[in-house]
Motif scaffolding. Structure first.
Motif, PDB file in Angstrom:
ATOM      1  N   SER A  92      -6.174  -0.692   9.040  1.00  0.00           N
ATOM      2  CA  SER A  92      -6.498  -0.897   7.323  1.00  0.00           C
ATOM      3  C   SER A  92      -6.525   0.399   6.328  1.00  0.00           C
ATOM      4  N   ASN A  93      -4.929   0.840   6.866  1.00  0.00           N
ATOM      5  CA  ASN A  93      -3.991   1.245   6.547  1.00  0.00           C
ATOM      6  C   ASN A  93      -5.005   2.604   5.630  1.00  0.00           C
ATOM      7  N   LYS A  94      -5.626   3.320   6.578  1.00  0.00           N
ATOM      8  CA  LYS A  94      -6.243   4.743   6.024  1.00  0.00           C
ATOM      9  C   LYS A  94      -6.376   5.321   7.375  1.00  0.00           C
ATOM     10  N   ASP A  97       0.605  -1.039  -0.228  1.00  0.00           N
ATOM     11  CA  ASP A  97       0.111   0.469  -0.012  1.00  0.00           C
ATOM     12  C   ASP A  97       1.222   1.477  -0.448  1.00  0.00           C
ATOM     13  N   ILE A 148      -7.373   8.387   9.674  1.00  0.00           N
ATOM     14  CA  ILE A 148      -7.988   9.030  10.353  1.00  0.00           C
ATOM     15  C   ILE A 148      -8.001   9.918  11.144  1.00  0.00           C
ATOM     16  N   ILE A 176       0.005   5.294   1.264  1.00  0.00           N
ATOM     17  CA  ILE A 176      -1.167   6.182   1.681  1.00  0.00           C
ATOM     18  C   ILE A 176      -0.057   7.441   1.735  1.00  0.00           C
ATOM     19  N   ASN A 195      -2.743   2.396  16.680  1.00  0.00           N
ATOM     20  CA  ASN A 195      -2.314   2.432  14.927  1.00  0.00           C
ATOM     21  C   ASN A 195      -1.901   3.534  14.830  1.00  0.00           C
ATOM     22  N   ILE A 226      -3.117   6.782  11.144  1.00  0.00           N
ATOM     23  CA  ILE A 226      -3.005   5.426  10.431  1.00  0.00           C
ATOM     24  C   ILE A 226      -3.508   4.746  10.915  1.00  0.00           C
ATOM     25  N   ASP A 227      -4.648   4.040  10.484  1.00  0.00           N
ATOM     26  CA  ASP A 227      -5.685   2.757  11.708  1.00  0.00           C
ATOM     27  C   ASP A 227      -4.979   1.333  10.682  1.00  0.00           C
TER      28      ASP A 227
END
Length: 349
Positions: free
Chosen positions: A196-198, A160, A200, A162, A179, A193-194
């Motif tokens: 799930s690699n988002k 990923d 937040i 990000i 996180n 970053i959480d």
């Protein structure tokens, strides 16, 4: 605690020592090597240090503080090498950037043989590396693209990329919320970053540089590149306190961006902070720059977030705790990618 050191006059090939600071915050020993970055390996109780000559990794016995092995040929310049241990596969990861081409690789070391068993091609622009044991991923900020690469810790493949703030620099794992936090030096924010690699959350912190999680109070500490303040965050990502590092009436007057580092000591639950923000004088030398400053390591009490001691060390850089001897190790250097003549070892009663 082990700390690396800085000598602005020294050439990259010059060797000196790694200091050890014992009870009552006194230097009790030193290890002769020029250190840049540090990582402890709990699988074999050894400390790993990026050292000169060139880009080598020195393996230091965690109890005797003797160099017992050296890994060669990782890079031409040790300033562009970083270390991180992966507990999932008990391997040491060495991130290196060629200072001319900028191309980076992540080398995986076998800790039994101290040989490179795999190389992962990264690309350009990385600085630091963090591991998230909750999802077995590595996170590497790439400042040139304002993003964070995600590397699977099992397959050793990039999975990923990000987008975060401007100039991402140093990542940190928070075990309370699982996180990853990343300092964005050019946008004065910390991205969260959480798993799930988002992204937040983006927390506003002036000129953030380094982060360290404190499990004694479940707080995250963030240093600043242009002030004497350590920001304290709770696990809900709220700024709850600022800690001043200024000591002895000094003022920070160098006038450029610094990179003060942080480290936590679980043996005494204190936070250690590189404290370069003292009265400094700049002079021009053959290299173009030098400074004369009163550099210290600030010791912060976790119970009330007050500075309880300033240990004179010279400029302290990257910190790493050694549970084999309950000491804190640190490289000297107020700038990331600047190594010193010694590695300090700090201990308290």
């Amino acid at each position: 605690m082990y700390v690396s050191s800085l000598d602005l006059e020294a050439s990259p090939s010059r060797n000196c020592c790694i200091y050890i600071i014992g009870p009552a915050n006194l230097i009790i020993d030193n290890i002769t090597t020029r250190g840049y970055d540090l990582e402890f390996n709990p699988a074999n109780n050894n400390m790993y240090a990026i050292t000169t000559p060139k880009g080598t990794v020195s393996v230091i016995n965690g109890k005797t503080n003797q160099v017992i092995d050296t890994v060669l040929g990782l890079a031409d310049d040790p300033r562009f090498l970083k270390l991180k241990f992966n507990p999932a596969n008990e391997s040491m990861y060495v991130y290196g950037t060629d200072p001319i081409s900028g191309v980076a690789n992540l080398s995986v070391l076998d800790i039994t043989t101290n040989k490179v068993k795999e190389n992962i091609s990264i690309g350009f622009g990385g600085e630091y590396l963090e591991f998230n044991p909750a999802n077995n991923n590595f996170y590497m900020p790439i400042s040139d693209s304002d993003s964070v690469l995600v590397i699977d810790g099992e397959s050793n493949r990039i999975i990923d990329n990000i987008t975060v703030g401007d100039g991402p620099l140093i990542p940190m794992f928070n075990p309370v919320n699982n996180n990853i936090y990343v300092t964005n030096t050019d946008s004065s924010t910390v991205s969260v970053i959480d798993m799930s690699n988002k992204v937040i959350d983006n927390i506003v912190i002036p000129d953030p540089v380094s982060l360290e999680f404190n499990p004694a109070n479940n707080k995250t500490y963030v240093s600043s590149g242009r002030s004497d303040v350590i920001s304290v965050l709770d696990s809900s990502n709220r700024l709850i306190q600022n800690v001043s590092l200024i000591g002895n009436g000094g003022v920070f007057d160098l006038g450029f961006f610094m990179t003060p580092q942080l480290g936590f000591n679980p043996a005494n639950t204190n936070m250690y902070a590189g404290n370069p923000h003292q009265t400094c004088n700049t002079v021009t030398n053959s290299s173009g720059f030098s400074s004369t400053c009163t550099w210290t390591v600030a010791v912060i009490d976790s119970t009330n977030n007050t500075v309880i001691a300033n240990v004179f060390t010279g400029a302290a850089g990257n910190f790493k705790f050694n549970p084999a001897n309950n000491n804190m190790y640190a490289t000297r250097g107020q700038f990331i990618n600047v190594g010193g003549d010694d590695i300090l070892v700090i201990a308290e009663k």
